[in-house]
Design an enzyme around this catalytic site. Structure first.
Site, PDB file in Angstrom:
ATOM      1  N   LYS A  34      15.525  -9.009   5.216  1.00 48.57           N
ATOM      2  CA  LYS A  34      15.243  -7.712   5.830  1.00 48.57           C
ATOM      3  C   LYS A  34      14.049  -7.086   5.120  1.00 48.57           C
ATOM      4  O   LYS A  34      14.066  -6.896   3.901  1.00 48.57           O
ATOM      5  CB  LYS A  34      16.455  -6.784   5.728  1.00 48.57           C
ATOM      6  CG  LYS A  34      16.331  -5.516   6.557  1.00 48.57           C
ATOM      7  CD  LYS A  34      16.446  -5.794   8.057  1.00 48.57           C
ATOM      8  CE  LYS A  34      17.889  -5.797   8.500  1.00 48.57           C
ATOM      9  NZ  LYS A  34      18.040  -5.997   9.957  1.00 48.57           N
ATOM     10  N   THR A  61      20.753 -10.441   7.823  1.00 51.07           N
ATOM     11  CA  THR A  61      19.740  -9.558   7.243  1.00 51.07           C
ATOM     12  C   THR A  61      20.252  -8.121   7.175  1.00 51.07           C
ATOM     13  O   THR A  61      19.850  -7.366   6.288  1.00 51.07           O
ATOM     14  CB  THR A  61      18.420  -9.602   8.040  1.00 51.07           C
ATOM     15  OG1 THR A  61      18.630  -9.087   9.354  1.00 51.07           O
ATOM     16  CG2 THR A  61      17.890 -11.030   8.119  1.00 51.07           C
ATOM     17  N   HIS A  74     -19.683   1.435  -1.380  1.00 51.14           N
ATOM     18  CA  HIS A  74     -21.109   1.696  -1.541  1.00 51.14           C
ATOM     19  C   HIS A  74     -21.462   3.164  -1.295  1.00 51.14           C
ATOM     20  O   HIS A  74     -20.970   3.787  -0.350  1.00 51.14           O
ATOM     21  CB  HIS A  74     -21.919   0.828  -0.577  1.00 51.14           C
ATOM     22  CG  HIS A  74     -21.750  -0.640  -0.805  1.00 51.14           C
ATOM     23  ND1 HIS A  74     -22.134  -1.263  -1.971  1.00 51.14           N
ATOM     24  CD2 HIS A  74     -21.234  -1.614  -0.012  1.00 51.14           C
ATOM     25  CE1 HIS A  74     -21.871  -2.560  -1.887  1.00 51.14           C
ATOM     26  NE2 HIS A  74     -21.313  -2.792  -0.716  1.00 51.14           N
TER      27      HIS A  74
END
Length: 315
Positions: A20, A65, A267
């Site tokens: 999960k 799960t 930049h």
């Protein structure tokens, strides 16, 4: 119905895992009027004897799960959350030792940090400044991450952070590089150096016989050394700065053997103000978001093997 996916056929099952993902759990610890928050995003991946569920659909070896999700929340209550690393270790050990078919558990955790909101002097006369111990603001500097892997006998703990944006407004240059017919970039002898740090570091703790690191202190100190190295390095290239950041960590944190960085160069280009009759004396910049240079490297303790994946995208 024909079944061409059984063993002995030309098709075979490779690596597999299930679990999960992204269980959001917030744990409040109430120390009287003072509250503490741990805010985690926990992903569980389990692997082991899972061939049959793929070949025939038999779930005889499958822990749902949904159960792994429930375990995350139950463990937050039963064990508390001392640190992301310690919580992940509890979970990994549980899944491997309690379920015979499960041979390996990998727990990935993101941690979101909160800090207290200070009461104003004006409000303190009504409620008392020392009583505001339950209000928080989410810190936006970075997301702390960890990955714990356990195979029943040995541990691998890789922690780190992402989205930590840093800048030096000077003490950075970039010149003397290769030039060809496509080169237009002017050499820079005083530039802004900025990046959004993604870093992972691997601990040398690997078995229960050894003393565990102090996970919280380790994170705090590792982050400190990383930032100090960034600030204190007179940089001729982002690669040089990266190496200094990694070296500072390795030299100061004995529990860490390997650090990997992914550093996008954020930049900042000087704006040409000449058309307006103005001189730009390293004052006004255009911050470009893309494209960007991407500098990545691993820094290792001498004699150690690199184990952190080269691609940090999913780590």
């Amino acid at each position: 119905m024909t079944d061409d996916s059984r063993p002995g056929r030309p098709v075979m099952l490779g690596q597999n895992q299930y679990g999960k993902a992204e269980n959001r759990v917030v744990k409040i610890t109430r120390d009287g009027a003072t509250h503490h928050i741990k805010d985690l995003n926990v992903s569980v991946a389990l692997s082991g004897d899972m061939d049959e569920v793929h070949y025939s659909g038999s779930n005889a070896n499958v822990l749902p799960t949904d159960t792994t999700k429930n375990t995350v929340y139950a463990f937050a209550k039963e064990h508390g959350i001392e640190s992301a690393e310690q919580f992940g270790i509890h979970l990994a050990r549980h899944f491997v030792t309690s379920q015979e078919p499960i041979k390996t558990a990998r727990i990935r955790i993101e941690e979101y940090t909160w800090e207290r909101i200070e009461a104003s002097d004006a409000n303190s006369r009504f409620i008392g400044a020392d009583e505001v111990k339950h209000s928080f603001v989410r810190k936006g500097q970075e997301t702390r991450v960890t990955q714990i892997t356990y195979d029943g006998s040995s541990w691998e703990v890789i922690s780190g952070l992402k989205d930590l944006v840093v800048m030096n407004s000077t003490n950075s240059e970039f010149w003397g590089y290769v030039k060809d017919k496509y080169t237009t970039l002017p050499e820079a002898y005083d530039r802004i150096l900025a990046t959004q740090v993604a870093a992972r570091w691997r601990f040398n703790w690997s078995d229960d016989e050894r003393k565990m690191p102090h996970w919280e202190k380790s994170y705090e100190q590792t982050r400190k050394h990383m930032l100090q190295a960034f600030a204190e390095t007179y940089s001729l290239s982002l690669q040089q700065t990266l190496y200094q950041m990694g070296s500072r960590i390795i030299n100061n944190r004995s529990e860490i053997d390997e650090v990997r960085f992914s550093l996008p160069n954020k930049h900042h280009f000087l704006v040409d103000l000449e058309p307006f009759g103005l001189k730009n004396d390293n004052e006004v910049y255009f911050a470009a978001d893309r494209p960007y240079g991407l500098i990545e490297a691993t820094v290792l303790r001498d004699g150690c093997e690199a184990k952190i994946p080269v691609d940090l995208t999913n780590l």
